[in-house]
Design a protein around this motif. Structure first.
Motif, PDB file in Angstrom:
ATOM      1  N   UNK A 250      19.913  -7.320 -47.426  1.00  0.00           N
ATOM      2  CA  UNK A 250      19.092  -6.931 -48.604  1.00  0.00           C
ATOM      3  C   UNK A 250      18.108  -8.225 -48.839  1.00  0.00           C
ATOM      4  N   UNK A 251      16.829  -8.401 -48.556  1.00  0.00           N
ATOM      5  CA  UNK A 251      16.202  -9.519 -48.706  1.00  0.00           C
ATOM      6  C   UNK A 251      16.096 -10.208 -50.087  1.00  0.00           C
ATOM      7  N   UNK A 252      15.988  -9.187 -50.968  1.00  0.00           N
ATOM      8  CA  UNK A 252      15.684  -9.494 -52.285  1.00  0.00           C
ATOM      9  C   UNK A 252      16.658 -10.278 -52.995  1.00  0.00           C
ATOM     10  N   UNK A 253      18.003 -10.090 -52.594  1.00  0.00           N
ATOM     11  CA  UNK A 253      19.122 -10.995 -52.758  1.00  0.00           C
ATOM     12  C   UNK A 253      19.310 -12.140 -51.958  1.00  0.00           C
ATOM     13  N   UNK A 254      18.929 -11.909 -50.631  1.00  0.00           N
ATOM     14  CA  UNK A 254      19.338 -12.994 -49.508  1.00  0.00           C
ATOM     15  C   UNK A 254      18.636 -14.171 -49.897  1.00  0.00           C
ATOM     16  N   UNK A 255      17.258 -13.976 -50.413  1.00  0.00           N
ATOM     17  CA  UNK A 255      16.304 -15.264 -50.399  1.00  0.00           C
ATOM     18  C   UNK A 255      16.932 -16.259 -51.516  1.00  0.00           C
ATOM     19  N   UNK A 256      17.331 -15.635 -52.851  1.00  0.00           N
ATOM     20  CA  UNK A 256      17.463 -16.417 -53.761  1.00  0.00           C
ATOM     21  C   UNK A 256      18.899 -17.237 -53.505  1.00  0.00           C
ATOM     22  N   UNK A 257      19.604 -16.221 -52.682  1.00  0.00           N
ATOM     23  CA  UNK A 257      21.173 -16.960 -52.412  1.00  0.00           C
ATOM     24  C   UNK A 257      21.015 -18.088 -51.303  1.00  0.00           C
ATOM     25  N   UNK A 258      19.928 -17.820 -50.521  1.00  0.00           N
ATOM     26  CA  UNK A 258      19.834 -19.114 -49.327  1.00  0.00           C
ATOM     27  C   UNK A 258      19.284 -20.221 -50.095  1.00  0.00           C
ATOM     28  N   UNK A 259      18.411 -19.838 -51.259  1.00  0.00           N
ATOM     29  CA  UNK A 259      17.882 -20.969 -51.975  1.00  0.00           C
ATOM     30  C   UNK A 259      18.710 -22.072 -52.738  1.00  0.00           C
ATOM     31  N   UNK A 260      19.741 -21.209 -53.240  1.00  0.00           N
ATOM     32  CA  UNK A 260      20.881 -21.836 -53.987  1.00  0.00           C
ATOM     33  C   UNK A 260      21.794 -22.707 -53.087  1.00  0.00           C
ATOM     34  N   UNK A 261      22.052 -21.781 -52.116  1.00  0.00           N
ATOM     35  CA  UNK A 261      22.872 -22.768 -50.997  1.00  0.00           C
ATOM     36  C   UNK A 261      22.244 -23.888 -50.523  1.00  0.00           C
ATOM     37  N   UNK A 262      20.957 -23.867 -49.946  1.00  0.00           N
ATOM     38  CA  UNK A 262      20.276 -25.019 -49.590  1.00  0.00           C
ATOM     39  C   UNK A 262      20.161 -26.062 -50.665  1.00  0.00           C
ATOM     40  N   UNK A 263      19.923 -25.898 -52.074  1.00  0.00           N
ATOM     41  CA  UNK A 263      19.860 -26.695 -53.190  1.00  0.00           C
ATOM     42  C   UNK A 263      21.149 -27.340 -53.098  1.00  0.00           C
ATOM     43  N   UNK A 264      22.562 -26.681 -53.409  1.00  0.00           N
ATOM     44  CA  UNK A 264      23.776 -27.363 -53.231  1.00  0.00           C
ATOM     45  C   UNK A 264      23.912 -28.273 -52.316  1.00  0.00           C
ATOM     46  N   UNK A 265      23.481 -27.889 -50.957  1.00  0.00           N
ATOM     47  CA  UNK A 265      23.877 -28.615 -49.648  1.00  0.00           C
ATOM     48  C   UNK A 265      22.900 -29.838 -49.884  1.00  0.00           C
ATOM     49  N   UNK A 266      21.737 -29.565 -50.285  1.00  0.00           N
ATOM     50  CA  UNK A 266      21.058 -30.991 -50.692  1.00  0.00           C
ATOM     51  C   UNK A 266      21.676 -31.767 -51.611  1.00  0.00           C
ATOM     52  N   UNK A 267      22.147 -31.553 -52.621  1.00  0.00           N
ATOM     53  CA  UNK A 267      22.823 -32.343 -53.905  1.00  0.00           C
ATOM     54  C   UNK A 267      24.047 -33.069 -52.840  1.00  0.00           C
ATOM     55  N   UNK A 268      24.585 -32.259 -52.224  1.00  0.00           N
ATOM     56  CA  UNK A 268      25.876 -32.965 -51.477  1.00  0.00           C
ATOM     57  C   UNK A 268      25.504 -33.970 -50.463  1.00  0.00           C
ATOM     58  N   UNK A 269      24.409 -33.717 -49.685  1.00  0.00           N
ATOM     59  CA  UNK A 269      24.009 -34.708 -48.737  1.00  0.00           C
ATOM     60  C   UNK A 269      23.527 -36.014 -49.519  1.00  0.00           C
ATOM     61  N   UNK A 270      22.926 -35.983 -50.631  1.00  0.00           N
ATOM     62  CA  UNK A 270      22.414 -36.932 -51.372  1.00  0.00           C
ATOM     63  C   UNK A 270      23.617 -37.676 -52.071  1.00  0.00           C
TER      64      UNK A 270
END
Length: 297
Positions: A250-270
């Motif tokens: 369901x792309x309406x829910x998938x896009x914000x989920x992926x955005x959240x995952x990307x944000x947290x992964x970026x924070x961990x990498x930093x």
């Protein structure tokens, strides 16, 4: 593989119509007679095993061919960047990161090449397993592949192969075996590790003049590029697998989920934890955990 799949379905249907009775007393309505040499069941039995053996052999041969093809493609990729580095077209650092990005993403793209057999994931995982063995052999200096060392290490030290590069191929193997192409978890994890983390280093080294306050080795440019590129690669890979019918989203829910995952992964990498936990471990493992809970709950 369409013919093979249809044959397997026919065989499966035949077995569903006449399931074997392991315990005759559990089915009182069935009349049991002693088998004889002229029994139709006995005469018909050899057909199905031969049919199944041929189908299984065809599937194994197909997946073995796919494995050889992917191995050859990965080997050619590393050799190509080694040649570019040798000719001074690319510096060693950029070559290493491009191999980091492309090898993992091409491995991820190659999964649909394998058959629909449940065992296909093991053939795919054999590709990073071979690379894992190469890293171990060269890392312990049992042999020396200068092209491999130049392509995937920072300083040209063989011992580097036993750290980041080794963790990298182990994550590739883990995602193939555990999640495979039916789950978005492995897809997003590899997209963030290969695409997001890889591009962060390239952009950060070139444009990362402004450092993050809590980690002087990381820059705002690198982190922003990791978030943006990791998000786009993740969405692109999920779309690729959804078009092929491996995942339904369901792309309406998938896009914000992926955005959240990307944000947290970026924070961990930093975070300033690279000396304790390598990015090739922290980023994909955190991504796996977040993706598992966001997509399954």
């Amino acid at each position: 593989m369409t013919l093979l799949s249809s044959q397997l379905l026919v065989f499966s249907a035949l077995h569903r119509r006449a399931p074997p009775t392991l315990f005759p007393w559990t089915n009182p309505t069935t009349t049991h007679t002693a088998p004889s040499l002229c029994s139709p069941v006995q005469l018909g039995q050899p057909r199905l095993p031969r049919f199944v053996a041929a189908a299984v052999a065809e599937d194994l041969l197909y997946n073995a061919g796919a494995t050889v093809g992917v191995l050859g493609g990965g080997y050619a990729l590393v050799r190509a960047f080694d040649e570019l580095t040798r000719r001074n077209i690319l510096n060693q650092g950029l070559s290493r990161k491009l191999v980091h990005i492309l090898s993992g993403l091409l491995f991820l793209i190659s999964w649909p090449i394998f058959s629909n057999s449940p065992k296909a994931r093991y053939f795919a995982a054999f590709v990073p397993l071979v690379n894992c063995l190469r890293l171990l052999v060269n890392g312990f200096s049992l042999t020396s592949d200068e092209g491999l060392i130049k392509s995937v290490t920072r300083e040209g030290d063989p011992l580097e192969l036993l750290r980041g590069p080794l963790y990298y191929v182990m994550i590739l193997m883990l995602c193939a075996l555990v999640f495979w192409r039916e789950s978005p978890v492995g897809v997003v994890s590899l997209a963030m590790m290969c695409g997001g983390d890889g591009i962060a280093d390239i952009i950060g080294r070139r444009y990362g003049h402004t450092k993050i306050p809590y980690n002087e080795k990381k820059s705002w440019a690198g982190s922003i590029s990791m978030f943006g590129f990791g998000f786009l690669v993740s969405i692109g890979m999920l779309y690729y697998y959804s078009v092929l019918g491996h995942v339904q989203l369901d792309w309406e829910s998938t896009v914000p989920r992926v955005a959240f995952i990307s944000f947290v992964a970026t924070m961990v990498e930093s975070l300033p934890i690279t000396k304790v936990v390598d990015d090739n471990i922290s980023v994909p493992l955190v991504t796996m955990a977040l993706a598992f809970f966001t997509f399954h709950y």
